[in-house]
Write a protein that holds these residues in place. Structure first.
Motif, mmCIF file in Angstrom:
data_model
loop_
_atom_site.group_PDB
_atom_site.id
_atom_site.type_symbol
_atom_site.label_atom_id
_atom_site.label_comp_id
_atom_site.label_asym_id
_atom_site.label_seq_id
_atom_site.Cartn_x
_atom_site.Cartn_y
_atom_site.Cartn_z
ATOM 1 N N PRO A 224 -0.283 7.822 0.755
ATOM 2 C CA PRO A 224 0.260 7.666 -0.595
ATOM 3 C C PRO A 224 1.381 8.657 -0.915
ATOM 4 O O PRO A 224 2.314 8.310 -1.655
ATOM 5 C CB PRO A 224 -0.964 7.905 -1.499
ATOM 6 C CG PRO A 224 -2.131 7.551 -0.643
ATOM 7 C CD PRO A 224 -1.744 7.997 0.731
ATOM 8 N N VAL B 155 4.648 7.549 1.066
ATOM 9 C CA VAL B 155 5.231 6.341 0.489
ATOM 10 C C VAL B 155 6.154 6.687 -0.683
ATOM 11 O O VAL B 155 7.142 5.995 -0.949
ATOM 12 C CB VAL B 155 4.115 5.366 0.064
ATOM 13 C CG1 VAL B 155 4.648 4.275 -0.857
ATOM 14 C CG2 VAL B 155 3.459 4.747 1.285
ATOM 15 N N LYS B 156 5.858 7.787 -1.363
ATOM 16 C CA LYS B 156 6.668 8.194 -2.519
ATOM 17 C C LYS B 156 8.067 8.669 -2.116
ATOM 18 O O LYS B 156 8.997 8.596 -2.925
ATOM 19 C CB LYS B 156 5.965 9.316 -3.286
ATOM 20 C CG LYS B 156 4.648 8.932 -3.922
ATOM 21 C CD LYS B 156 3.973 10.151 -4.543
ATOM 22 C CE LYS B 156 2.603 9.816 -5.106
ATOM 23 N NZ LYS B 156 1.921 11.035 -5.634
ATOM 24 N N ASP C 186 -5.998 5.869 -4.135
ATOM 25 C CA ASP C 186 -4.544 5.756 -3.972
ATOM 26 C C ASP C 186 -4.121 5.033 -2.703
ATOM 27 O O ASP C 186 -2.976 4.577 -2.605
ATOM 28 C CB ASP C 186 -3.915 7.156 -3.966
ATOM 29 C CG ASP C 186 -4.229 7.938 -5.222
ATOM 30 O OD1 ASP C 186 -4.276 7.325 -6.304
ATOM 31 O OD2 ASP C 186 -4.431 9.170 -5.126
ATOM 32 N N ALA D 58 -0.928 2.226 -2.148
ATOM 33 C CA ALA D 58 0.185 2.686 -1.315
ATOM 34 C C ALA D 58 0.503 1.685 -0.220
ATOM 35 O O ALA D 58 1.679 1.431 0.096
ATOM 36 C CB ALA D 58 -0.142 4.053 -0.711
ATOM 37 N N ALA E 281 2.852 -1.023 -1.335
ATOM 38 C CA ALA E 281 4.196 -0.684 -1.805
ATOM 39 C C ALA E 281 5.238 -1.416 -0.962
ATOM 40 O O ALA E 281 4.994 -1.769 0.198
ATOM 41 C CB ALA E 281 4.406 0.825 -1.729
ATOM 42 N N CYS F 15 5.982 0.035 2.541
ATOM 43 C CA CYS F 15 4.841 0.356 3.410
ATOM 44 C C CYS F 15 4.307 -0.909 4.076
ATOM 45 O O CYS F 15 4.307 -1.995 3.469
ATOM 46 C CB CYS F 15 3.726 1.021 2.601
ATOM 47 S SG CYS F 15 2.383 1.705 3.600
#
Length: 505
Positions: A188, A191-192, A295, A299, A302, A305
């Motif tokens: 997670p 991925v940000k 989370d 994620a 996303a 991902c």
């Protein structure tokens, strides 16, 4: 040529080593040293600083009862806050002067005539000690997977326990290998920031949502001003986790409840039926470690991902090739692949009575008496030793029981002036026969492959029961289970009051 002699040598300055030092001081034993190969305390929490690193056990339970912390910021703490807690214990208990940093233990050897252990150190003079506590922990050595071509990869390789904080993931194509406890925390966060993340999953795990609420300042004040309140909260968490054992230690109707809750969570968080199918485990809940995260599933869905379930064939210069022939190219590969857990063998050579070698004796699977002592190796004790792993509760509950048992044994040794305490082999054999029989009916031995088991299926890791049972078996050092050797005949009278037999050196 040795330079010093100690009452107790502690190996490792993580949770176990620091806890043992505090309890030794509580018993008036101050002639000890902690040998730490690193440059600061903390053990696994010093090493695991990857993004999202946190404990999946509530903070009130993932702490020592003799060192409560009213200031935990959340229900579940991150690695930095846990490390701060360890630092606070060192400072408040005055442990720092006992720690010898950059002292790497290369082996220990027992001198039967002197009743002392020689602790060998890399590049330093050895030290002698009457008793040794091996507190190096099972999660100390990071392990890269044995994948063909791993040395040929030209991008950045990063292990979760050796995080590269200088590497900038922004705009990078990243692979994460592994979806265990650390993997589901790392993904997670990556991925940000990363351009793209591909997650390589070998086996899906049972996922339970983790609700991590902040602790209000008013509640912290209550915990600080009314210690009983924090004690009651810790007790509530303890018994709550004890009830979970019914569903994850043994395969029972309660296991189906855990699985139903996990599958409901999967359906709620993952909308795509094919992805849900890829994330659904095919083994009983508890057989592998439950994953606590709210989370990870979001994620994976996303836009940047993707989950990859094809097995990895090898690494290439540019990335990862999977068995169907596709090469996935990456700027960096993160290995969330765990540690070299000592299920068979020892962290360093351990030589006991008559030159016996513990690694050789453990070659087919480690064993001990009540997980803390091994026959033929007097005055040597392990924290988090064989068959002391919890599947449902806090490791520190188990560790605290081990520490108090070990400190009691060392205190008796000093009180009566004995040379040694050595577990009787028949007592050890009886204990381990019972443990292995009980393990056969647990989820861990139900057929899945996990780091709990050796390659041939021997479980040297987990304790087959409730935390309450584990703690109760360590409440008292039963001297009749040990062969006691006195330093001189004058000690006989003092010892006889204990009801155990004594050999006079």
């Amino acid at each position: 040529m040795t330079t010093s002699s100690l009452s107790v040598a502690i190996i490792g300055a993580g949770f176990a080593g620091i806890g043992a030092a505090i309890r030794l001081k509580d018993q008036g034993i101050s002639d000890f040293a902690i040998f730490e190969r690193g440059t600061r305390v903390g053990g696994t929490w010093r090493d695991n600083t990857y993004p999202g690193a946190a404990c999946d056990i509530p903070s009130r339970l993932y702490s020592y009862s003799f060192a409560p912390n009213p200031d935990w910021s959340h229900t579940y703490s991150g690695s930095a806050e846990i490390l701060e807690y360890i630092d606070t214990m060192v400072e408040s208990a005055g442990i720092a002067p006992h720690i010898r940093f950059e002292h790497t233990v290369s082996g220990v050897e027992y001198d039967e005539q002197a009743g002392e252990w020689t602790v060998n150190l890399d590049g330093r003079e050895p030290v002698r000690a009457r008793s040794v506590i091996v507190a190096s922990g099972p999660l100390a050595n990071a392990s890269l997977p044995n994948i063909p071509g791993i040395e040929t990869y030209e991008g950045r390789k990063i292990h979760s326990a050796r995080w590269d904080h200088d590497y900038d993931f922004a705009g990078k194509k990243v692979a994460v290998v592994g979806t265990g406890a650390s993997g589901v925390q790392i993904v997670p966060e990556l991925v940000k920031v990363a351009k793209s993340v591909k997650v390589f999953q070998r086996t899906p795990g049972w996922v339970i949502p983790r609700v991590n609420t902040p602790t209000g300042s008013w509640l912290k004040r209550i915990y600080k001003d009314v210690p009983l309140a924090e004690k009651l909260m810790r007790s509530a968490w303890f018994w709550g986790h004890e009830s979970v054992a019914l569903g994850v230690v043994w395969d029972s109707p309660f296991t189906r409840v855990v699985e139903a809750l996990s599958l409901a969570n999967l359906r709620m968080q993952v909308k795509d039926p094919w992805l849900r199918r890829q994330l659904k485990p095919d083994f009983s809940a508890g057989c592998k470690r439950l994953l606590m995260t709210s989370d990870f599933y979001p994620a994976l869905q996303a836009d940047n991902c993707k989950l990859v379930t094809w097995p990895i064939a090898r690494l290439s210069a540019k990335g990862i090739r999977t068995v169907e022939g596709i090469e996935h190219q990456f700027d960096a590969i993160v290995f969330a692949t765990g540690f070299e857990v000592s299920k068979a063998g020892t962290p360093f050579p351990v030589v006991g009575i008559d030159g016996r070698n513990l690694a050789a004796e453990w070659s087919k699977g480690a064993y001990a008496y009540r997980s803390v002592a091994v026959s033929g190796y007097p005055n040597l004790y392990f924290t988090f030793g064989p068959n002391s792993g919890p599947g449902h509760s806090s490791a520190l509950v188990y560790m605290e029981a081990q520490i108090d048992y070990i400190v009691e044994a060392i205190s008796k040794l000093q009180q009566f002036g004995w040379k040694s305490l050595d577990v009787r082999p028949e007592v050890q054999a009886r204990y381990n026969k019972d443990i292995q029989q009980r393990l056969q009916s647990t989820t861990w031995n139900s057929g899945c492959q996990s780091w709990y088991l050796t390659d041939d299926g021997f479980n040297a890791t987990m304790f087959p029961g409730f935390a309450t049972q584990y703690v109760n078996q360590l409440r008292t050092v039963e001297l009749a289970d040990y062969k006691i050797t006195a330093a001189s005949r004058e000690d006989d009278g003092a010892e006889q009051s204990s009801g155990a037999s004594v050999l006079t050196a």
